[in-house]
Structures are given as structure tokens and as C-alpha cells.
Design a protein around this motif. Structure first.
Motif, PDB file in Angstrom:
ATOM      1  N   PRO A  48      38.451   1.691 -36.252  1.00 15.75           N
ATOM      2  CA  PRO A  48      37.717   2.906 -36.044  1.00 15.75           C
ATOM      3  C   PRO A  48      38.657   3.861 -35.442  1.00 15.75           C
ATOM      4  O   PRO A  48      39.714   3.655 -35.081  1.00 15.75           O
ATOM      5  CB  PRO A  48      36.713   2.545 -34.966  1.00 15.75           C
ATOM      6  CG  PRO A  48      37.228   1.283 -34.287  1.00 15.75           C
ATOM      7  CD  PRO A  48      37.907   0.628 -35.464  1.00 15.75           C
ATOM      8  N   ALA A  49      38.010   5.107 -35.443  1.00 13.02           N
ATOM      9  CA  ALA A  49      38.878   6.120 -34.742  1.00 13.02           C
ATOM     10  C   ALA A  49      39.378   5.870 -33.139  1.00 13.02           C
ATOM     11  O   ALA A  49      38.680   5.261 -32.510  1.00 13.02           O
ATOM     12  CB  ALA A  49      38.137   7.475 -34.725  1.00 13.02           C
ATOM     13  N   GLY A  57      44.357  21.425 -41.307  1.00 14.28           N
ATOM     14  CA  GLY A  57      43.008  20.725 -41.317  1.00 14.28           C
ATOM     15  C   GLY A  57      42.874  19.494 -40.756  1.00 14.28           C
ATOM     16  O   GLY A  57      41.981  19.131 -40.286  1.00 14.28           O
ATOM     17  N   GLY A  58      43.794  18.998 -41.147  1.00 20.07           N
ATOM     18  CA  GLY A  58      43.922  17.312 -40.519  1.00 20.07           C
ATOM     19  C   GLY A  58      42.733  16.497 -40.886  1.00 20.07           C
ATOM     20  O   GLY A  58      42.231  16.667 -41.908  1.00 20.07           O
ATOM     21  N   GLU A  59      42.314  15.599 -40.077  1.00 18.56           N
ATOM     22  CA  GLU A  59      41.031  14.878 -40.065  1.00 18.56           C
ATOM     23  C   GLU A  59      39.817  15.438 -40.036  1.00 18.56           C
ATOM     24  O   GLU A  59      39.647  16.187 -39.127  1.00 18.56           O
ATOM     25  CB  GLU A  59      41.296  13.378 -39.417  1.00 18.56           C
ATOM     26  CG  GLU A  59      40.112  12.726 -39.430  1.00 18.56           C
ATOM     27  CD  GLU A  59      40.241  11.349 -38.859  1.00 18.56           C
ATOM     28  OE1 GLU A  59      39.272  10.903 -38.169  1.00 18.56           O
ATOM     29  OE2 GLU A  59      41.345  10.876 -38.419  1.00 18.56           O
ATOM     30  N   ILE A  60      38.989  15.433 -41.059  1.00 18.17           N
ATOM     31  CA  ILE A  60      37.759  16.153 -40.871  1.00 18.17           C
ATOM     32  C   ILE A  60      36.266  15.140 -40.693  1.00 18.17           C
ATOM     33  O   ILE A  60      35.158  15.635 -40.746  1.00 18.17           O
ATOM     34  CB  ILE A  60      37.336  16.983 -42.116  1.00 18.17           C
ATOM     35  CG1 ILE A  60      37.552  16.366 -43.405  1.00 18.17           C
ATOM     36  CG2 ILE A  60      38.510  18.083 -41.885  1.00 18.17           C
ATOM     37  CD1 ILE A  60      37.040  16.988 -44.480  1.00 18.17           C
ATOM     38  N   GLY A  61      36.625  13.728 -40.854  1.00 19.98           N
ATOM     39  CA  GLY A  61      35.533  12.870 -40.701  1.00 19.98           C
ATOM     40  C   GLY A  61      36.317  11.354 -40.917  1.00 19.98           C
ATOM     41  O   GLY A  61      37.843  11.056 -40.854  1.00 19.98           O
ATOM     42  N   ARG A  62      35.397  10.333 -41.074  1.00 20.20           N
ATOM     43  CA  ARG A  62      35.668   8.926 -41.161  1.00 20.20           C
ATOM     44  C   ARG A  62      34.879   8.528 -42.429  1.00 20.20           C
ATOM     45  O   ARG A  62      33.853   8.864 -42.829  1.00 20.20           O
ATOM     46  CB  ARG A  62      35.222   8.167 -40.051  1.00 20.20           C
ATOM     47  CG  ARG A  62      35.886   8.533 -38.656  1.00 20.20           C
ATOM     48  CD  ARG A  62      37.599   8.357 -38.813  1.00 20.20           C
ATOM     49  NE  ARG A  62      37.937   7.008 -38.636  1.00 20.20           N
ATOM     50  CZ  ARG A  62      39.167   6.504 -38.592  1.00 20.20           C
ATOM     51  NH1 ARG A  62      40.275   7.458 -38.693  1.00 20.20           N
ATOM     52  NH2 ARG A  62      39.593   5.297 -38.553  1.00 20.20           N
ATOM     53  N   GLY A 106      34.117   3.549 -41.249  1.00 20.65           N
ATOM     54  CA  GLY A 106      34.890   4.114 -39.842  1.00 20.65           C
ATOM     55  C   GLY A 106      36.236   3.611 -39.907  1.00 20.65           C
ATOM     56  O   GLY A 106      37.013   3.922 -38.873  1.00 20.65           O
ATOM     57  N   ASN A 107      36.636   2.891 -41.101  1.00 23.65           N
ATOM     58  CA  ASN A 107      38.161   2.226 -41.031  1.00 23.65           C
ATOM     59  C   ASN A 107      39.141   3.145 -41.494  1.00 23.65           C
ATOM     60  O   ASN A 107      40.349   2.939 -41.220  1.00 23.65           O
ATOM     61  CB  ASN A 107      38.184   1.013 -41.696  1.00 23.65           C
ATOM     62  CG  ASN A 107      37.464  -0.128 -41.047  1.00 23.65           C
ATOM     63  OD1 ASN A 107      37.309  -0.142 -39.834  1.00 23.65           O
ATOM     64  ND2 ASN A 107      36.847  -0.980 -41.812  1.00 23.65           N
ATOM     65  N   THR A 136      46.332  12.082 -51.680  1.00 20.31           N
ATOM     66  CA  THR A 136      44.937  11.914 -51.545  1.00 20.31           C
ATOM     67  C   THR A 136      44.532  12.364 -49.910  1.00 20.31           C
ATOM     68  O   THR A 136      45.254  12.371 -49.159  1.00 20.31           O
ATOM     69  CB  THR A 136      44.486  10.689 -51.885  1.00 20.31           C
ATOM     70  OG1 THR A 136      43.066  10.620 -52.042  1.00 20.31           O
ATOM     71  CG2 THR A 136      45.070   9.576 -50.874  1.00 20.31           C
ATOM     72  N   SER A 137      43.142  13.040 -50.230  1.00 20.21           N
ATOM     73  CA  SER A 137      42.298  13.384 -49.030  1.00 20.21           C
ATOM     74  C   SER A 137      41.546  12.255 -48.454  1.00 20.21           C
ATOM     75  O   SER A 137      41.027  12.175 -47.321  1.00 20.21           O
ATOM     76  CB  SER A 137      41.874  14.743 -49.072  1.00 20.21           C
ATOM     77  OG  SER A 137      42.844  15.735 -49.369  1.00 20.21           O
ATOM     78  N   GLY A 138      41.223  11.237 -49.433  1.00 17.98           N
ATOM     79  CA  GLY A 138      40.109  10.595 -49.357  1.00 17.98           C
ATOM     80  C   GLY A 138      38.620  10.992 -49.090  1.00 17.98           C
ATOM     81  O   GLY A 138      38.497  12.024 -49.690  1.00 17.98           O
ATOM     82  N   SER A 139      37.993  10.062 -48.962  1.00 21.76           N
ATOM     83  CA  SER A 139      36.374  10.298 -49.156  1.00 21.76           C
ATOM     84  C   SER A 139      35.647   9.047 -48.226  1.00 21.76           C
ATOM     85  O   SER A 139      36.309   8.476 -47.765  1.00 21.76           O
ATOM     86  CB  SER A 139      35.969  10.446 -50.603  1.00 21.76           C
ATOM     87  OG  SER A 139      36.012   8.922 -51.025  1.00 21.76           O
TER      88      SER A 139
END
Length: 446
Positions: free
Chosen positions: A312-313, A325-330, A334-335, A396-399
Motif C-alpha cells: 500500500p501507499a 502530476g505525479g501519483e494521482i491515485g492507487r 492498493g498495491n 504507462t500511467s497505469g489504471s
């Protein structure tokens, strides 16, 4: 090759014995939690799959007693301990009969990068009693507080061959390489140079194979999928000579013919290959002048492919988002981070930077190296080598769906380094950039 044949071949490569002990050697493994008596010992679950429990957060003076430990017949005996440490140095004294009984072996410990980052430390025992014995494990350290966790001990007895998996450095070649390195004249450092001990190799993705020439040499298809960068010839049959004999590399400079690899990343079951990898060579020592280059054919692994724990974060050693913008969520589990559309998924993997000076490799590919502790390399790991790290960038930015590694969860990220630099090119960079604390580029210039 059939599944059964592959299993037998892989076991042979990793030094595993099936069925009854062979005539050459017998292995007895003692789980740390199986003690008959103890002082100062607590138990916890190990983070990696199949690790069971470990004796946790041990300090100077703590001890465990194990009964009926078969040390085998007279002759060769190798004692090992699977240990992990986030702080402090010390040793595990193995004694027979009592807490102050005859000393069987001393296994040195040093930080491994975390309380669940496991390595196996081994020593050869010169003389020992035979047959079933009471063995005491006594913890010794000059460091205040906890300094080590222990997962298990093992004793390999019988036969005339050393424990499998250790690859000795050719001392004559190594000393010749050191002589060449010490005779090198350092390049003058410009007045405006950034005073950071560092150079790098900039690499791109080369190819993918379910091979691992360090963990499963000679066994194609025996590994999870790996993404390779560096030498274009790397496969299950890779050796030092095969790397040096192939001039193709996806790294700059061209004189770095080393092989590097990591588990493949998947997004929605589709492989996502790195769009760039920078391999940094530096030093974390307050005084980097003691640093020497790697011997030819040196290899090591960082990370733990068996680790399958949630991240987790805020977890240590995280994947992260680099860019605006960096990280905008998980991710939903949560991993994994979810990055802004203008950012990319990135990971930095750090390797140990102290070496025992004796072995090019070890059975777990970690026991011949250790992380710097208290600003120096000392004890069983006296040789300061460049601090290697991979900075891996993915397009990739992920989802919310997250990602998966071919080795499993995010915590299983790991990397392999098989050195095949041109000796002179590597030595000059260590001399110019690391020893002089001057930041260099991929060309080795300031």
C-alpha cells in the motif's frame, strides 16, 4: 524436455538433492522456530512464500538451543544461516554442548536491506564433532539493539567438494585487474563538475525470454519471463565468455557488454517493456576513494522474487510516478500507483555495494555481497564495489486495474547483474568518476 526431466535438471543446477542424501553430501536443515530452549527470541511469519516463521529482532546475548542436530561424519562440513537485517552488524556463534561449549562456526551478519530481505551466509567448518549434537546459536554484536533475524540453519556434511553454488574469483586475474586499475592516471576534474561519485550506462529494452542464466543456468524456459537489457545475446546459456564474445548491446557505452534483467511487467495481461533504463554506478560511502571495479564475470541479484506481500501507499521500495502530476491515485488493490497522464511508472532497484573479495557468485546470488553499514565496507565484506542501481521507466500511467509482474506482486520486483564491462573502460570510470567524486555521463566524461 519433460516436466520431470526439467525439474531434475533445475534441481541439479541449484544444488538441490531429492530423496535420500547422496554419497557426496548430506544436508540437514534446522528451522529457527524449532528450538528446544531460547532466550530473547520472538517469532514472526516471513514475508516470502514458503519461508515459514523466523526468529525475529535478535540482539547481543540472545540464544537458541537445538537438540539432535546431525553434523554427519568426520570430514567437510558447511554451516549456513538464512538471515535478514535492516541495521547493525554482528555474528551468530554456533556452539556444541552448551552456551560456552566448543565453537563450531561463526557466521558473520551485516545489513541485507531490510528485516525481510533474506540472504544465506555460509562458512566452512574446520573441525567438528560427529553425529547428533546439541547446537546453540548465540547472537553477538557490538551494535545496541536488534541486529538480525534468522529463518533457518543448515549443515552440509560429507564428500570432498565445497558447498554448491560458490564461484571463486581467479585471484591471479583479479590482482592483475587491480594492478591495472591502481596504475591508471585519473582525468583532471573540471572546476564546474558536479561533485557526486557517479557514472552510468543508458540502456533500452533488448529482448524477453523465460530464462535466467544466474539462477537457472543452462535451462531454457525454466524461469518466469524476464525483460533483458544490455547484451543482446543473453539467454539461459550465457557465460562470461559468451557476453564478452558478443558485441551487440542495447546500452551506451558499447564497451559495457554486461547483461541486466528484471521480471516482465504486465498491464491487463499485456507485456509493458521499459522505454528506458539507466544503470547508475556510484558510491554511498562518505569516502569513495576505496572503491574498486567489479571483477570480470561478477554477478549478483537484488530484490526477492519470492516476496508476495501487499504494497500500500507508504510501503518501502515502492514503484512511483515520475513526471508532472505525479501519483494521482492507487490501484483497486492498493498495491500500485496510478500516475497522471503526464507521468510514467518508475522503479529504482538498489544492489549491495560491499563484496567478500573471494567469490564471483554464491548459492543464493547474494551471500557474497552486503550493503554498506555505518559508512564502510568491513568484516566479511571488506571490498567496496560500485553501488549499482537500475532506474526503470515504463511508458504507462497505469489504471485502477493495476499491474502484475511475471514473478507475482509488486513486492517481488528484483534484478540481475552479470558483469562483462571492458576491464579498462570500467576501471577508468571508477578512477575518474567515483574515486574523484565527480559526476560523469554514459561516455565516462564529466
Amino acid at each position: 524436455m519433460s516436466v520431470a526431466a526439467l525439474a531434475i535438471a533445475l534441481a541439479a543446477a541449484l544444488g538441490i538433492t531429492f530423496g535420500a542424501p547422496s554419497a557426496r553430501a548430506a544436508t540437514v536443515t534446522v528451522q529457527a522456530e524449532s528450538y528446544a530452549a531460547q532466550s530473547g527470541v520472538g517469532l514472526e511469519a516471513t514475508a516470502d512464500t514458503g519461508g515459514g516463521q523466523n526468529a525475529a529482532y535478535l540482539a547481543d546475548g540472545d540464544w537458541m538451543r537445538f537438540d539432535q542436530v546431525d553434523l554427519g561424519p568426520a570430514g567437510r562440513l558447511t554451516a549456513s544461516a538464512r538471515v535478514a537485517s535492516a541495521a547493525g552488524t554482528g555474528s551468530v556463534e554456533l556452539r556444541t554442548g552448551s552456551l560456552t561449549g566448543p565453537l563450531l562456526a561463526v557466521i558473520q551478519t551485516s545489513p541485507t536491506g531490510g528485516w525481510q530481505n533474506w540472504v544465506t551466509r555460509s562458512v566452512e567448518v574446520s573441525t567438528h564433532p560427529t553425529g547428533a549434537q546439541t547446537v546453540f546459536a548465540v547472537l553477538r554484536s557490538g551494535t545496541p539493539g536488534d541486529f538480525v533475524n534468522v529463518n533457518w540453519f543448515s549443515f552440509v556434511s560429507g564428500g570432498d567438494d565445497p558447498a554448491p553454488g560458490w564461484v571463486d574469483v581467479d585471484q591471479a586475474k583479479w590482482q592483475a585487474q587491480l594492478t591495472q586499475f591502481r596504475a591508471m592516471t585519473p582525468a583532471p576534474v573540471p572546476a564546474d563538475a558536479v561533485r557526486v561519485p557517479e557514472f552510468n550506462a543508458t540502456c533500452t529494452y533488448s529482448h524477453s525470454k523465460p530464462d535466467d542464466p544466474i539462477v537457472a543456468p543452462g535451462l531454457p524456459g525454466a524461469s518466469h519471463m524476464h525483460s533483458f537489457f544490455g547484451n543482446s545475446s543473453t539467454d539461459a546459456f550465457t557465460t562470461t565468455q559468451s557476453l564478452l564474445g558478443n558485441a551487440g548491446t542495447s546500452c551506451t557505452p558499447a564497451k559495457d557488454l554486461s547483461a541486466y534483467w528484471i521480471p516482465t511487467l504486465y498491464e491487463r495481461n499485456r507485456a509493458v517493456e521499459p522505454d528506458g533504463v539507466i544503470v547508475y554506478y556510484g558510491s554511498r560511502l562518505p569516502d569513495p576513494t576505496a572503491t574498486v571495479p567489479f571483477p570480470q564475470g561478477f554477478r549478483m541479484i537484488a530484490g526477492n522474487a519470492k516476496s508476495q506481500v501487499a504494497t500500500p501507499a507508504g510501503s518501502p521500495n515502492q514503484f512511483f510516478c515520475a513526471g508532472p502530476g505525479g501519483e494521482i491515485g492507487r490501484s483497486a488493490d492498493g498495491n500500485w500507483p496510478v500516475c497522471a497522464p503526464t507521468a510514467k511508472l518508475v522503479y529504482q532497484l538498489l544492489f549491495p555495494d560491499c563484496w567478500d573479495g573471494k567469490h564471483l557468485d554464491s548459492p543464493d546470488h547474494k551471500s557474497h555481497v552486503a550493503f554498506t553499514y555505518d559508512g564502510k565496507c568491513s568484516g566479511a565484506y571488506p571490498v567496496a564495489i560500485p553501488s549499482v542501481s537500475f532506474v526503470i521507466s515504463y511508458p504507462t500511467s497505469g489504471s485502477a486495474d493495476g499491474f502484475a509482474l511475471s514473478s507475482g506482486m509488486a513486492s517481488s520486483i528484483h534484478g540481475d547483474f552479470f558483469n562483462a564491462w571492458d576491464t579498462a573502460a570500467l576501471g577508468q570510470r571508477v578512477k575518474d568518476c567515483i574515486v574523484q567524486s565527480a559526476k560523469c555521463n554514459s561516455a565516462g566524461t564529466f
